[in-house]
Design an enzyme around this catalytic site. Structure first.
Site: not given
Length: 479
Positions: A172, A247, A281, A383
Protein backbone atom coordinates in the site's frame (compact mmCIF):
# COMPACT_ATOMS: atom_id res chain seq x y z
CA UNK A 1 -7.98 13.45 -15.26
CA UNK A 2 -5.79 10.42 -14.66
CA UNK A 3 -7.52 7.37 -13.18
CA UNK A 4 -5.27 5.04 -11.24
CA UNK A 5 -6.28 1.47 -10.44
CA UNK A 6 -5.26 -1.31 -8.12
CA UNK A 7 -2.75 -3.86 -9.40
CA UNK A 8 -3.96 -7.34 -8.46
CA UNK A 9 -3.02 -10.70 -10.00
CA UNK A 10 -0.98 -8.95 -12.68
CA UNK A 11 -3.89 -6.84 -13.94
CA UNK A 12 -5.56 -3.48 -13.31
CA UNK A 13 -8.61 -3.62 -11.08
CA UNK A 14 -11.16 -0.99 -10.12
CA UNK A 15 -12.13 -0.95 -6.43
CA UNK A 16 -14.82 -3.47 -5.56
CA UNK A 17 -17.09 -0.81 -4.06
CA UNK A 18 -16.34 1.68 -6.86
CA UNK A 19 -15.26 4.34 -4.37
CA UNK A 20 -12.54 6.82 -5.33
CA UNK A 21 -10.25 9.44 -3.79
CA UNK A 22 -9.08 12.70 -5.39
CA UNK A 23 -5.35 13.26 -5.79
CA UNK A 24 -4.22 16.92 -6.03
CA UNK A 25 -0.84 18.24 -7.17
CA UNK A 26 0.75 19.93 -4.12
CA UNK A 27 2.36 22.71 -6.18
CA UNK A 28 -0.97 23.88 -7.61
CA UNK A 29 -3.59 22.56 -5.18
CA UNK A 30 -5.55 21.23 -8.17
CA UNK A 31 -6.83 17.66 -8.47
CA UNK A 32 -5.25 15.92 -11.45
CA UNK A 33 -5.99 12.24 -10.81
CA UNK A 34 -8.13 9.90 -8.76
CA UNK A 35 -7.32 6.60 -7.12
CA UNK A 36 -9.23 3.67 -5.62
CA UNK A 37 -10.56 4.00 -2.10
CA UNK A 38 -9.99 0.31 -1.50
CA UNK A 39 -11.54 -1.81 1.25
CA UNK A 40 -11.20 -5.25 2.83
CA UNK A 41 -12.82 -6.79 -0.25
CA UNK A 42 -9.96 -5.56 -2.43
CA UNK A 43 -7.43 -6.86 0.09
CA UNK A 44 -9.07 -10.28 -0.06
CA UNK A 45 -8.74 -10.32 -3.85
CA UNK A 46 -5.05 -9.49 -3.51
CA UNK A 47 -4.51 -12.18 -0.87
CA UNK A 48 -6.21 -14.76 -3.08
CA UNK A 49 -3.90 -13.79 -5.95
CA UNK A 50 -0.84 -13.95 -3.70
CA UNK A 51 -1.82 -17.40 -2.44
CA UNK A 52 -1.87 -18.70 -6.02
CA UNK A 53 1.45 -17.07 -6.86
CA UNK A 54 3.38 -18.01 -3.72
CA UNK A 55 4.12 -21.68 -4.58
CA UNK A 56 5.52 -20.61 -7.94
CA UNK A 57 7.56 -17.61 -6.76
CA UNK A 58 8.96 -19.24 -3.61
CA UNK A 59 9.98 -22.37 -5.57
CA UNK A 60 12.11 -20.34 -7.98
CA UNK A 61 15.83 -20.36 -7.39
CA UNK A 62 17.36 -17.20 -5.97
CA UNK A 63 19.10 -16.77 -9.33
CA UNK A 64 15.74 -16.75 -11.15
CA UNK A 65 14.21 -14.24 -8.75
CA UNK A 66 17.33 -12.10 -8.96
CA UNK A 67 17.16 -12.10 -12.77
CA UNK A 68 13.55 -10.85 -12.78
CA UNK A 69 14.29 -8.16 -10.21
CA UNK A 70 17.27 -6.92 -12.21
CA UNK A 71 14.98 -6.77 -15.24
CA UNK A 72 12.62 -4.56 -13.21
CA UNK A 73 15.54 -2.26 -12.34
CA UNK A 74 16.44 -2.03 -16.02
CA UNK A 75 12.88 -1.03 -16.90
CA UNK A 76 13.08 1.65 -14.20
CA UNK A 77 16.24 3.03 -15.79
CA UNK A 78 14.51 3.22 -19.16
CA UNK A 79 11.64 5.15 -17.51
CA UNK A 80 13.89 7.36 -15.39
CA UNK A 81 12.68 10.75 -16.66
CA UNK A 82 8.97 9.91 -16.47
CA UNK A 83 9.36 8.46 -12.96
CA UNK A 84 11.20 11.58 -11.76
CA UNK A 85 8.58 13.91 -13.24
CA UNK A 86 5.75 11.89 -11.71
CA UNK A 87 7.41 11.89 -8.29
CA UNK A 88 7.80 15.66 -8.26
CA UNK A 89 4.28 16.26 -9.50
CA UNK A 90 2.77 13.88 -6.96
CA UNK A 91 4.83 14.85 -3.89
CA UNK A 92 5.82 18.48 -4.51
CA UNK A 93 9.59 18.02 -4.32
CA UNK A 94 11.97 19.82 -6.73
CA UNK A 95 12.54 17.84 -9.92
CA UNK A 96 16.32 17.90 -9.45
CA UNK A 97 15.85 16.10 -6.10
CA UNK A 98 13.78 13.38 -7.73
CA UNK A 99 16.54 12.95 -10.30
CA UNK A 100 19.51 12.89 -7.93
CA UNK A 101 17.98 11.12 -4.91
CA UNK A 102 14.53 9.52 -5.17
CA UNK A 103 14.59 7.61 -8.45
CA UNK A 104 18.29 6.61 -8.38
CA UNK A 105 17.84 5.23 -4.87
CA UNK A 106 14.66 3.37 -5.85
CA UNK A 107 16.56 1.66 -8.66
CA UNK A 108 19.45 0.92 -6.31
CA UNK A 109 17.07 -0.69 -3.82
CA UNK A 110 15.89 -3.21 -6.41
CA UNK A 111 19.39 -3.91 -7.71
CA UNK A 112 20.89 -4.22 -4.23
CA UNK A 113 18.47 -6.81 -2.88
CA UNK A 114 18.38 -8.65 -6.22
CA UNK A 115 22.10 -9.30 -5.79
CA UNK A 116 22.33 -9.51 -2.00
CA UNK A 117 19.97 -12.49 -1.95
CA UNK A 118 22.63 -14.40 -3.91
CA UNK A 119 24.99 -14.02 -0.95
CA UNK A 120 22.69 -14.88 1.96
CA UNK A 121 24.30 -17.89 3.59
CA UNK A 122 23.10 -20.58 5.99
CA UNK A 123 25.05 -21.46 9.12
CA UNK A 124 26.09 -24.98 10.00
CA UNK A 125 27.51 -26.39 13.22
CA UNK A 126 29.09 -29.81 13.26
CA UNK A 127 29.84 -31.87 16.33
CA UNK A 128 30.47 -35.57 16.90
CA UNK A 129 27.93 -37.44 14.81
CA UNK A 130 25.56 -34.47 14.55
CA UNK A 131 25.15 -31.64 12.04
CA UNK A 132 22.97 -28.60 12.72
CA UNK A 133 22.22 -26.22 9.89
CA UNK A 134 19.83 -23.31 9.38
CA UNK A 135 17.60 -22.47 6.46
CA UNK A 136 15.78 -19.19 5.75
CA UNK A 137 12.33 -19.81 4.31
CA UNK A 138 10.00 -17.11 2.96
CA UNK A 139 7.18 -16.16 5.31
CA UNK A 140 4.46 -16.33 2.67
CA UNK A 141 2.31 -13.23 2.17
CA UNK A 142 3.58 -9.97 3.65
CA UNK A 143 2.20 -6.45 3.88
CA UNK A 144 4.33 -3.41 3.02
CA UNK A 145 2.93 0.05 3.83
CA UNK A 146 5.03 3.00 2.66
CA UNK A 147 4.81 6.77 3.29
CA UNK A 148 4.35 9.86 1.12
CA UNK A 149 7.61 11.74 1.64
CA UNK A 150 9.92 9.52 -0.47
CA UNK A 151 7.27 7.55 -2.33
CA UNK A 152 9.08 5.21 -4.74
CA UNK A 153 12.33 5.30 -2.74
CA UNK A 154 10.68 3.82 0.39
CA UNK A 155 8.16 1.70 -1.52
CA UNK A 156 11.00 -0.24 -3.20
CA UNK A 157 13.02 -0.26 0.04
CA UNK A 158 10.34 -2.53 1.49
CA UNK A 159 9.17 -4.67 -1.38
CA UNK A 160 12.65 -5.45 -2.77
CA UNK A 161 13.85 -7.64 0.16
CA UNK A 162 10.38 -9.16 0.48
CA UNK A 163 10.38 -10.25 -3.15
CA UNK A 164 14.02 -11.33 -3.13
CA UNK A 165 13.38 -13.76 -0.27
CA UNK A 166 10.49 -15.42 -2.10
CA UNK A 167 7.48 -13.77 -0.50
CA UNK A 168 4.38 -12.43 -2.20
CA UNK A 169 3.57 -8.84 -1.32
CA UNK A 170 0.43 -6.82 -0.62
CA UNK A 171 1.72 -3.25 -0.87
CA UNK A 172 0.00 0.00 0.00
CA UNK A 173 1.60 3.28 -1.10
CA UNK A 174 0.39 6.47 0.54
CA UNK A 175 -2.91 7.76 -0.80
CA UNK A 176 -1.22 11.17 -1.08
CA UNK A 177 1.44 9.94 -3.53
CA UNK A 178 0.13 6.96 -5.49
CA UNK A 179 1.47 7.68 -8.97
CA UNK A 180 4.95 6.15 -9.10
CA UNK A 181 3.81 2.95 -7.36
CA UNK A 182 1.28 2.54 -10.17
CA UNK A 183 3.95 3.18 -12.77
CA UNK A 184 6.19 0.67 -11.00
CA UNK A 185 3.50 -1.99 -11.48
CA UNK A 186 3.59 -1.36 -15.23
CA UNK A 187 7.35 -1.89 -15.23
CA UNK A 188 6.96 -5.14 -13.28
CA UNK A 189 4.59 -6.40 -16.00
CA UNK A 190 7.17 -5.56 -18.68
CA UNK A 191 9.94 -7.27 -16.72
CA UNK A 192 7.99 -10.53 -16.41
CA UNK A 193 7.14 -10.57 -12.71
CA UNK A 194 4.59 -13.41 -12.33
CA UNK A 195 1.00 -12.30 -11.65
CA UNK A 196 0.08 -12.15 -7.98
CA UNK A 197 3.64 -11.88 -6.67
CA UNK A 198 3.24 -8.14 -6.11
CA UNK A 199 -0.18 -6.61 -5.54
CA UNK A 200 -0.59 -2.85 -5.08
CA UNK A 201 -3.66 -1.47 -3.35
CA UNK A 202 -4.55 2.23 -3.12
CA UNK A 203 -6.63 3.88 -0.44
CA UNK A 204 -6.50 5.34 3.03
CA UNK A 205 -5.13 3.78 6.20
CA UNK A 206 -8.48 3.44 7.93
CA UNK A 207 -9.93 1.23 5.21
CA UNK A 208 -7.33 -0.63 3.20
CA UNK A 209 -4.38 -0.17 5.58
CA UNK A 210 -6.23 -1.64 8.53
CA UNK A 211 -7.51 -4.51 6.39
CA UNK A 212 -3.94 -5.39 5.40
CA UNK A 213 -2.69 -5.25 8.99
CA UNK A 214 -5.56 -7.36 10.34
CA UNK A 215 -5.79 -9.99 7.59
CA UNK A 216 -4.92 -13.38 9.11
CA UNK A 217 -3.11 -14.62 5.99
CA UNK A 218 -0.71 -11.67 5.91
CA UNK A 219 1.98 -12.85 8.29
CA UNK A 220 4.34 -9.85 8.49
CA UNK A 221 3.93 -6.07 8.31
CA UNK A 222 6.63 -3.61 7.32
CA UNK A 223 5.51 -0.02 7.92
CA UNK A 224 7.11 3.39 7.62
CA UNK A 225 5.16 6.40 8.89
CA UNK A 226 4.07 8.27 11.98
CA UNK A 227 4.58 6.97 15.50
CA UNK A 228 0.87 7.16 16.40
CA UNK A 229 -0.04 5.03 13.38
CA UNK A 230 2.78 2.62 14.19
CA UNK A 231 1.43 2.24 17.72
CA UNK A 232 -2.01 1.41 16.31
CA UNK A 233 -0.56 -1.14 13.89
CA UNK A 234 1.36 -2.82 16.71
CA UNK A 235 -1.79 -3.04 18.84
CA UNK A 236 -3.57 -4.93 16.05
CA UNK A 237 -0.74 -7.06 14.67
CA UNK A 238 1.05 -8.10 17.87
CA UNK A 239 -1.87 -10.15 19.31
CA UNK A 240 -1.90 -12.02 15.97
CA UNK A 241 1.84 -12.79 16.45
CA UNK A 242 2.80 -11.19 13.16
CA UNK A 243 6.35 -10.11 12.50
CA UNK A 244 6.60 -6.32 12.70
CA UNK A 245 9.06 -3.81 11.31
CA UNK A 246 8.13 -0.24 12.22
CA UNK A 247 10.19 2.74 11.02
CA UNK A 248 8.56 5.69 12.73
CA UNK A 249 9.06 9.36 13.55
CA UNK A 250 12.12 11.39 14.43
CA UNK A 251 13.13 14.62 16.15
CA UNK A 252 16.74 14.54 15.11
CA UNK A 253 19.56 16.67 16.55
CA UNK A 254 22.44 18.22 14.65
CA UNK A 255 25.20 18.72 17.26
CA UNK A 256 27.77 21.38 16.35
CA UNK A 257 30.96 21.76 18.36
CA UNK A 258 33.29 24.75 18.26
CA UNK A 259 36.09 22.69 16.67
CA UNK A 260 34.02 21.84 13.57
CA UNK A 261 34.72 22.89 9.99
CA UNK A 262 32.29 25.81 10.17
CA UNK A 263 31.96 26.39 6.43
CA UNK A 264 31.12 22.75 5.80
CA UNK A 265 28.78 22.60 8.79
CA UNK A 266 26.69 25.58 7.70
CA UNK A 267 26.23 24.12 4.23
CA UNK A 268 25.34 20.66 5.50
CA UNK A 269 23.10 21.94 8.30
CA UNK A 270 20.99 23.81 5.74
CA UNK A 271 20.86 20.66 3.62
CA UNK A 272 19.91 18.39 6.53
CA UNK A 273 17.24 20.84 7.73
CA UNK A 274 15.45 21.67 4.48
CA UNK A 275 16.00 18.91 1.91
CA UNK A 276 12.63 17.77 0.55
CA UNK A 277 10.98 20.68 2.44
CA UNK A 278 12.10 19.06 5.69
CA UNK A 279 9.80 16.14 4.91
CA UNK A 280 12.37 13.42 5.61
CA UNK A 281 12.35 11.47 8.85
CA UNK A 282 16.14 11.88 9.00
CA UNK A 283 16.20 15.69 8.75
CA UNK A 284 18.04 17.56 11.51
CA UNK A 285 15.26 19.68 12.98
CA UNK A 286 16.96 20.53 16.30
CA UNK A 287 20.30 22.26 15.82
CA UNK A 288 22.42 22.26 18.99
CA UNK A 289 25.38 24.69 18.92
CA UNK A 290 28.26 25.11 21.35
CA UNK A 291 28.10 28.48 23.12
CA UNK A 292 31.38 29.89 21.84
CA UNK A 293 30.34 29.62 18.16
CA UNK A 294 26.58 30.08 18.53
CA UNK A 295 26.36 33.57 17.01
CA UNK A 296 28.88 32.79 14.26
CA UNK A 297 26.95 29.70 13.20
CA UNK A 298 23.52 31.33 13.59
CA UNK A 299 24.33 34.32 11.41
CA UNK A 300 25.99 32.25 8.68
CA UNK A 301 23.18 29.69 8.77
CA UNK A 302 20.43 32.30 8.41
CA UNK A 303 22.28 34.00 5.57
CA UNK A 304 22.45 30.65 3.74
CA UNK A 305 18.79 29.83 4.44
CA UNK A 306 17.68 33.16 3.01
CA UNK A 307 19.34 32.24 -0.28
CA UNK A 308 17.08 29.21 -0.77
CA UNK A 309 14.53 29.49 -3.56
CA UNK A 310 10.94 28.36 -2.92
CA UNK A 311 8.66 27.73 -5.86
CA UNK A 312 7.58 25.57 -8.77
CA UNK A 313 9.19 22.11 -8.41
CA UNK A 314 9.77 22.00 -12.18
CA UNK A 315 11.70 25.26 -12.42
CA UNK A 316 15.49 25.30 -12.46
CA UNK A 317 16.96 26.68 -9.28
CA UNK A 318 14.11 25.68 -6.98
CA UNK A 319 15.45 24.45 -3.63
CA UNK A 320 12.16 23.91 -1.78
CA UNK A 321 8.95 22.77 -3.40
CA UNK A 322 5.45 22.39 -2.01
CA UNK A 323 4.37 20.50 1.09
CA UNK A 324 2.53 17.32 0.26
CA UNK A 325 -1.04 18.31 1.20
CA UNK A 326 -3.14 21.21 2.42
CA UNK A 327 -3.72 19.53 5.79
CA UNK A 328 0.01 19.01 6.30
CA UNK A 329 0.68 22.62 5.23
CA UNK A 330 -1.80 23.78 7.86
CA UNK A 331 -0.20 21.54 10.49
CA UNK A 332 3.27 22.97 9.87
CA UNK A 333 1.97 26.54 9.98
CA UNK A 334 0.22 25.75 13.28
CA UNK A 335 3.56 24.66 14.78
CA UNK A 336 5.18 27.93 13.71
CA UNK A 337 2.38 29.76 15.51
CA UNK A 338 2.86 27.48 18.51
CA UNK A 339 6.57 28.31 18.60
CA UNK A 340 5.70 32.01 18.87
CA UNK A 341 3.24 31.30 21.68
CA UNK A 342 5.91 29.28 23.50
CA UNK A 343 8.24 32.28 23.42
CA UNK A 344 10.35 31.49 20.38
CA UNK A 345 11.80 34.13 18.09
CA UNK A 346 11.40 33.64 14.34
CA UNK A 347 14.81 34.51 12.88
CA UNK A 348 13.72 34.00 9.28
CA UNK A 349 10.79 32.53 7.38
CA UNK A 350 7.61 31.58 9.17
CA UNK A 351 5.09 32.48 6.47
CA UNK A 352 3.27 30.77 3.60
CA UNK A 353 4.51 31.48 0.09
CA UNK A 354 2.32 32.06 -2.97
CA UNK A 355 4.50 31.89 -6.08
CA UNK A 356 3.30 33.70 -9.17
CA UNK A 357 1.89 31.71 -12.04
CA UNK A 358 0.58 28.15 -11.96
CA UNK A 359 1.70 27.59 -8.33
CA UNK A 360 -0.07 30.54 -6.70
CA UNK A 361 -2.52 28.21 -4.92
CA UNK A 362 0.08 25.59 -3.96
CA UNK A 363 1.13 24.62 -0.43
CA UNK A 364 4.47 26.38 0.11
CA UNK A 365 6.10 27.60 3.34
CA UNK A 366 9.28 29.62 3.82
CA UNK A 367 12.19 27.77 5.46
CA UNK A 368 11.83 28.79 9.09
CA UNK A 369 14.49 29.17 11.80
CA UNK A 370 13.51 29.67 15.46
CA UNK A 371 15.58 30.37 18.58
CA UNK A 372 14.89 31.01 22.25
CA UNK A 373 12.95 27.82 23.05
CA UNK A 374 13.67 25.33 25.82
CA UNK A 375 14.11 21.66 25.12
CA UNK A 376 10.87 20.64 26.86
CA UNK A 377 8.48 22.76 24.77
CA UNK A 378 6.22 21.09 22.22
CA UNK A 379 8.07 22.69 19.30
CA UNK A 380 11.23 20.86 20.36
CA UNK A 381 9.50 17.63 21.38
CA UNK A 382 6.99 16.90 18.60
CA UNK A 383 7.74 15.92 15.03
CA UNK A 384 6.80 18.82 12.72
CA UNK A 385 8.03 17.19 9.49
CA UNK A 386 8.38 20.41 7.54
CA UNK A 387 10.80 23.27 6.80
CA UNK A 388 11.11 24.33 10.46
CA UNK A 389 14.21 24.10 12.67
CA UNK A 390 15.13 25.36 16.13
CA UNK A 391 18.50 26.54 17.45
CA UNK A 392 19.67 25.75 21.00
CA UNK A 393 22.89 26.42 22.91
CA UNK A 394 25.02 24.01 24.91
CA UNK A 395 28.19 24.52 26.92
CA UNK A 396 29.57 20.98 27.43
CA UNK A 397 29.53 17.47 25.96
CA UNK A 398 27.29 16.33 28.78
CA UNK A 399 24.74 19.08 28.09
CA UNK A 400 24.80 18.37 24.35
CA UNK A 401 24.11 14.68 24.98
CA UNK A 402 21.31 15.47 27.45
CA UNK A 403 19.63 17.85 25.00
CA UNK A 404 20.00 15.45 22.09
CA UNK A 405 18.62 12.47 24.03
CA UNK A 406 15.89 14.55 25.65
CA UNK A 407 13.00 13.49 23.42
CA UNK A 408 10.99 10.30 23.02
CA UNK A 409 12.50 9.80 19.56
CA UNK A 410 15.77 8.13 18.62
CA UNK A 411 16.09 7.81 14.86
CA UNK A 412 19.15 9.74 13.67
CA UNK A 413 21.69 12.32 14.82
CA UNK A 414 24.59 14.10 13.19
CA UNK A 415 27.67 15.33 15.05
CA UNK A 416 30.18 17.91 13.84
CA UNK A 417 33.65 17.94 15.39
CA UNK A 418 37.27 17.49 14.27
CA UNK A 419 38.14 15.76 17.57
CA UNK A 420 38.20 12.01 16.94
CA UNK A 421 37.87 10.83 20.52
CA UNK A 422 35.03 13.27 21.17
CA UNK A 423 33.19 12.05 18.07
CA UNK A 424 33.33 8.46 19.32
CA UNK A 425 32.31 9.41 22.85
CA UNK A 426 29.29 11.34 21.63
CA UNK A 427 28.25 8.65 19.15
CA UNK A 428 28.26 5.96 21.83
CA UNK A 429 26.32 8.15 24.28
CA UNK A 430 23.52 9.07 21.86
CA UNK A 431 20.32 7.01 21.90
CA UNK A 432 19.82 6.99 18.14
CA UNK A 433 19.81 4.21 15.57
CA UNK A 434 22.04 6.18 13.20
CA UNK A 435 24.78 8.64 14.10
CA UNK A 436 26.52 10.52 11.29
CA UNK A 437 29.88 12.12 12.10
CA UNK A 438 30.76 15.15 9.94
CA UNK A 439 28.20 14.14 7.33
CA UNK A 440 24.49 13.60 6.79
CA UNK A 441 22.38 11.12 4.80
CA UNK A 442 25.25 9.01 3.55
CA UNK A 443 23.77 5.53 3.29
CA UNK A 444 25.37 2.16 2.65
CA UNK A 445 22.53 -0.28 1.96
CA UNK A 446 24.45 -3.10 3.65
CA UNK A 447 24.11 -1.40 7.04
CA UNK A 448 21.13 -1.71 9.43
CA UNK A 449 18.63 1.15 9.41
CA UNK A 450 16.11 1.96 12.15
CA UNK A 451 15.45 3.86 15.33
CA UNK A 452 15.38 3.52 19.10
CA UNK A 453 12.63 4.45 21.56
CA UNK A 454 9.50 5.77 19.80
CA UNK A 455 11.29 5.87 16.45
CA UNK A 456 10.62 2.27 15.69
CA UNK A 457 10.99 -1.46 16.10
CA UNK A 458 13.45 -3.59 14.18
CA UNK A 459 15.99 -2.79 11.50
CA UNK A 460 15.84 -2.56 7.73
CA UNK A 461 18.65 -2.84 5.20
CA UNK A 462 21.30 -5.42 4.43
CA UNK A 463 20.87 -8.94 5.73
CA UNK A 464 18.65 -7.54 8.51
CA UNK A 465 15.91 -7.00 5.93
CA UNK A 466 16.34 -10.43 4.37
CA UNK A 467 16.12 -12.05 7.80
CA UNK A 468 12.99 -10.09 8.66
CA UNK A 469 11.18 -11.41 5.59
CA UNK A 470 12.13 -15.03 6.29
CA UNK A 471 11.53 -17.63 8.96
CA UNK A 472 14.71 -19.23 10.27
CA UNK A 473 14.57 -22.97 10.76
CA UNK A 474 17.19 -25.20 12.40
CA UNK A 475 17.65 -28.73 11.06
CA UNK A 476 19.49 -31.24 13.25
CA UNK A 477 20.80 -34.42 11.59
CA UNK A 478 22.35 -37.35 13.45
CA UNK A 479 24.53 -39.56 11.29
Amino acid sequence: MKELRNYIAGAWQSPVKNQWLDNPEPATGKVYSRLPDSTAEDVQMAVDAAKKAFPIWSAMSVEERSHIMLAIAQEMKLSFESLAEAESKDQGKPIHLSKVMDIPRAIQNIEFFATEILHMASESHGTKGVLNYTVHAPIGIVGCISPWNLPLYLFTWKIAPALATGNCVIAKPSELTPLTATMFAELCMKAGLPPGVLNILHGNGKNVGSAIVEHPDIRAISFTGGTVTGEHIASKAAPMFKKLSLELGGKNPSIIFADCDMQEVVQQAVRSAFTNQGEICLCGSRILIEDSVYEVFRDAFIQKVKQLNIGDPFEDGTNLGALVSKSHWEKVLSYIQLAKEEGGTILCGGSPVHPQGRCQDGWFIEPTVIEGLGNDCRTNQEEIFGPVVTLQRFSSEEEAIALANGTKYGLAANVWTQHLAKAHRIAHALDFGIVWINCWLIRDLRTPFGGMKDSGVGREGGFEALRFFTETKNVCVKF
